[in-house]
Design a protein around this motif. Structure first.
Motif, mmCIF file in Angstrom:
data_model
loop_
_atom_site.group_PDB
_atom_site.id
_atom_site.type_symbol
_atom_site.label_atom_id
_atom_site.label_comp_id
_atom_site.label_asym_id
_atom_site.label_seq_id
_atom_site.Cartn_x
_atom_site.Cartn_y
_atom_site.Cartn_z
ATOM 1 N N UNK A 25 0.667 -1.159 0.293
ATOM 2 C CA UNK A 25 -0.352 0.225 0.502
ATOM 3 C C UNK A 25 0.518 0.901 -0.335
ATOM 4 N N UNK A 26 2.211 1.312 0.949
ATOM 5 C CA UNK A 26 2.590 2.396 1.085
ATOM 6 C C UNK A 26 3.486 2.523 0.030
ATOM 7 N N UNK A 27 4.450 1.358 -0.369
ATOM 8 C CA UNK A 27 5.607 1.326 -1.378
ATOM 9 C C UNK A 27 3.665 1.683 -3.175
ATOM 10 N N UNK A 28 2.588 1.362 -3.148
ATOM 11 C CA UNK A 28 1.649 2.059 -3.965
ATOM 12 C C UNK A 28 1.736 3.172 -4.253
ATOM 13 N N UNK A 29 1.729 3.566 -2.966
ATOM 14 C CA UNK A 29 1.408 5.738 -2.251
ATOM 15 C C UNK A 29 3.383 6.065 -3.770
ATOM 16 N N UNK A 30 3.916 5.324 -3.213
ATOM 17 C CA UNK A 30 5.309 5.955 -3.624
ATOM 18 C C UNK A 30 5.503 6.218 -5.338
ATOM 19 N N UNK A 31 5.002 5.154 -5.708
ATOM 20 C CA UNK A 31 4.674 5.060 -7.020
ATOM 21 C C UNK A 31 3.996 5.989 -7.964
ATOM 22 N N UNK A 32 3.019 6.290 -7.126
ATOM 23 C CA UNK A 32 2.012 7.007 -7.611
ATOM 24 C C UNK A 32 2.268 8.229 -7.169
ATOM 25 N N UNK A 33 3.284 8.948 -6.066
ATOM 26 C CA UNK A 33 3.831 10.247 -5.974
ATOM 27 C C UNK A 33 4.633 10.136 -7.728
ATOM 28 N N UNK A 34 5.185 9.370 -7.778
ATOM 29 C CA UNK A 34 6.358 9.548 -8.862
ATOM 30 C C UNK A 34 5.445 9.925 -9.923
ATOM 31 N N UNK A 35 4.291 9.779 -10.122
ATOM 32 C CA UNK A 35 3.633 9.716 -11.422
ATOM 33 C C UNK A 35 3.160 11.287 -11.513
ATOM 34 N N UNK A 36 2.807 11.820 -9.961
ATOM 35 C CA UNK A 36 2.729 13.368 -9.543
ATOM 36 C C UNK A 36 3.823 14.009 -10.193
ATOM 37 N N UNK A 37 4.978 13.619 -9.967
ATOM 38 C CA UNK A 37 6.251 14.301 -9.983
ATOM 39 C C UNK A 37 6.460 14.329 -11.183
ATOM 40 N N UNK A 38 6.094 13.699 -11.927
ATOM 41 C CA UNK A 38 6.531 13.504 -13.258
ATOM 42 C C UNK A 38 5.710 14.600 -14.043
ATOM 43 N N UNK A 39 3.940 14.670 -13.826
ATOM 44 C CA UNK A 39 3.608 16.387 -13.746
ATOM 45 C C UNK A 39 4.408 17.469 -13.851
ATOM 46 N N UNK A 40 5.118 17.126 -12.382
ATOM 47 C CA UNK A 40 5.555 19.000 -12.408
ATOM 48 C C UNK A 40 6.903 18.824 -13.144
ATOM 49 N N UNK A 41 7.488 18.248 -13.814
ATOM 50 C CA UNK A 41 8.420 17.738 -14.367
ATOM 51 C C UNK A 41 8.325 18.537 -15.833
ATOM 52 N N UNK A 42 6.753 17.991 -16.381
ATOM 53 C CA UNK A 42 7.149 18.064 -17.464
ATOM 54 C C UNK A 42 6.033 19.671 -17.681
ATOM 55 N N UNK A 43 5.337 20.180 -16.962
ATOM 56 C CA UNK A 43 4.369 21.091 -17.030
ATOM 57 C C UNK A 43 4.745 22.467 -17.483
ATOM 58 N N UNK A 44 6.593 22.989 -17.085
ATOM 59 C CA UNK A 44 7.045 24.246 -17.957
ATOM 60 C C UNK A 44 6.988 23.748 -19.641
ATOM 61 N N UNK A 45 6.853 22.426 -19.664
ATOM 62 C CA UNK A 45 7.538 22.509 -20.964
ATOM 63 C C UNK A 45 5.415 22.280 -21.799
ATOM 64 N N UNK A 46 4.850 21.607 -21.106
ATOM 65 C CA UNK A 46 3.161 21.817 -21.370
ATOM 66 C C UNK A 46 3.318 23.493 -22.289
ATOM 67 N N UNK A 47 3.579 23.838 -20.442
ATOM 68 C CA UNK A 47 2.969 25.746 -21.228
ATOM 69 C C UNK A 47 3.953 26.278 -22.390
ATOM 70 N N UNK A 48 4.542 26.276 -22.497
ATOM 71 C CA UNK A 48 5.347 26.718 -23.774
ATOM 72 C C UNK A 48 4.474 26.965 -25.562
ATOM 73 N N UNK A 49 3.428 26.188 -25.620
ATOM 74 C CA UNK A 49 2.758 26.467 -27.199
ATOM 75 C C UNK A 49 2.048 27.016 -25.999
ATOM 76 N N UNK A 50 1.125 27.045 -24.714
ATOM 77 C CA UNK A 50 0.227 27.838 -24.269
ATOM 78 C C UNK A 50 0.649 29.455 -24.633
ATOM 79 N N UNK A 51 2.004 29.118 -24.182
ATOM 80 C CA UNK A 51 2.335 30.833 -23.704
ATOM 81 C C UNK A 51 3.176 31.702 -24.973
#
Length: 428
Positions: A13-39
């Protein structure tokens, strides 16, 4: 109640939570690049900007899933944190693009569900902590996402404690559900496809066939060497005082045979260890005279008759024919009578290669005891079958139609005869 509390005690349960957190961290990493075409593009509508941002995120995740390293990392994380037990990604070229596509879909799921479950878990954990803290501090109004709730002190606000406990339990259940779902999807998206499993099975069959072939090579070579060395050692022991020179020749023959067997053994072990430097000792019918000489040095009288040009025999057939002759002579030395010679005929024409090995049957090894055959005869049969040839082995009487040089002079007329015929045009 047990099913509700059980996820709290699971490590997954807790290792799965860490795995889900890595997916959320990828969102944060990709967010600036995804905002480039919008800007870069001035889009007046908010809905269009949202659609453009979502399309940019999807495109980035697809590109991120193309390298094979991404799949390797994804498989490693899924095995370590989800307990998925996924195999190593296949390298078969036929499944390359489908594998990349499935990797991209997995990343979309990981990023999307990971971010969603992480946000929900954090929100529930915050509720589980803020509600009791607000009640203990004297009560207050809490507002979140347009919703508000009044927490009053005293027993009328004591509902915050079961609500906080429920929020914590739901957060754990969310982690457990996300982990279970991602584990199932990992098997489908990161596991081997049908084409990859088929390619892996074919590769495994090739490896098993190769190892079986190496075992057969080792049996033929080492078995021949041990049989010849045993006979030569016995001859050397008998001649050590009467004829020292002959004894020394027998010992030198044992040395040469053992060195040849060591070369074969080194090749087989090197191949089994997947050493690229291991090279197979290629022995063909061009080396058959050396084999005959070793047999003669072992003390066996050998009658040899070679008919036709053996250099025109295809290499594959020539290599297998050498092993067939070697195994036939090994069996003759092991089961035959040393008092009489062994006759070998190797004849080749345009269409066929024929090998005949004849030896007398001693009293210790009668025809009845040899009818069943052994692993040597099985190996010969397998080689001949692969070459689309035919093999006949068994007790026989002397053949009056053959020249005397091709048949040993037998006492009592009983002998063991091995006949192999291999087509040359088909093999070429």
């Amino acid at each position: 109640m047990h099913r509700t509390i059980q996820p709290l005690c699971r490590r997954s349960t807790y290792s799965g939570a860490v795995f889900a957190f890595t997916g959320a961290a990828m969102n944060v990493f990709l967010l600036p690049f995804a905002l480039v075409p919008v800007g870069l593009w001035e889009v007046p509508s908010a809905s269009l900007r949202t659609a453009l941002f979502a399309a940019a995120m999807v495109a980035l995740i697809v590109l991120l899933g193309l390298p094979r390293a991404t799949r390797l990392i994804s498989v490693s994380l899924a095995n370590r944190l989800l307990g998925a037990e996924l195999p190593e990604p296949a390298k078969h070229p036929l499944s390359r693009w489908s594998t990349r596509l499935r990797t991209s879909v997995w990343l979309q799921l990981h990023v999307g569900l990971g971010g969603l479950s992480t946000g929900l878990v954090l929100l529930l954990l915050m509720a589980g902590l803020v509600l009791p803290a607000t009640w203990l501090s004297g009560g207050d109004r809490i507002a979140c996402f347009g919703l508000s709730v009044d927490i009053v002190p005293g027993w009328r606000g004591a509902w915050v404690w079961p609500a906080a406990a429920a929020a914590l339990v739901v957060s754990v259940q969310t982690c457990a559900a996300a982990t279970a779902f991602l584990r199932v999807m990992a098997q489908r998206l990161l596991g081997h496809s049908a084409a990859e499993r088929l390619a892996e099975l074919e590769e495994r069959q090739l490896i098993l066939a190769q190892r079986n072939r190496l075992a057969q090579e080792l049996h033929d070579s080492i078995g021949h060497t041990l049989t010849a060395s045993t006979i030569q050692a016995a001859v050397a022991g008998e001649l050590l005082e009467a004829d020292p020179d002959a004894a020394r020749r027998a010992l030198r023959s044992i040395e040469e045979s053992s060195r040849s067997a060591l070369d074969d053994l080194d090749h087989v072990l090197g191949t089994l260890r997947e050493e690229a430097s291991a090279t197979a000792p290629e022995r063909t019918l061009a080396n058959v005279n050396d084999l005959f000489e070793r047999i003669r040095q072992a003390g066996t009288e050998l009658q040899v008759d070679i008919v036709g040009d053996l250099t025109h025999v295809p290499t594959t057939v020539s290599r297998e024919a050498y092993r067939i002759v070697q195994e036939g002579l090994t069996n003759a030395m092991r089961h035959g009578d040393q008092a009489v010679p062994v006759a070998v005929t190797v004849s080749a024409d345009i269409a066929w290669l024929e090998i005949v090995v004849v030896n007398a049957i001693s009293g210790r090894h009668s025809a009845a005891t040899r009818t069943g055959g052994g692993r040597g005869l099985v190996g010969v049969t397998e080689r001949v079958r692969l070459l689309r040839g035919e093999v006949v082995a068994g007790p026989a009487a002397t053949d009056p139609d053959r020249p005397e040089t091709t048949m040993p002079r037998l006492v009592g007329g009983g002998c063991w005869k091995l006949v192999v015929r291999v087509p040359l045009r088909l093999a070429a």
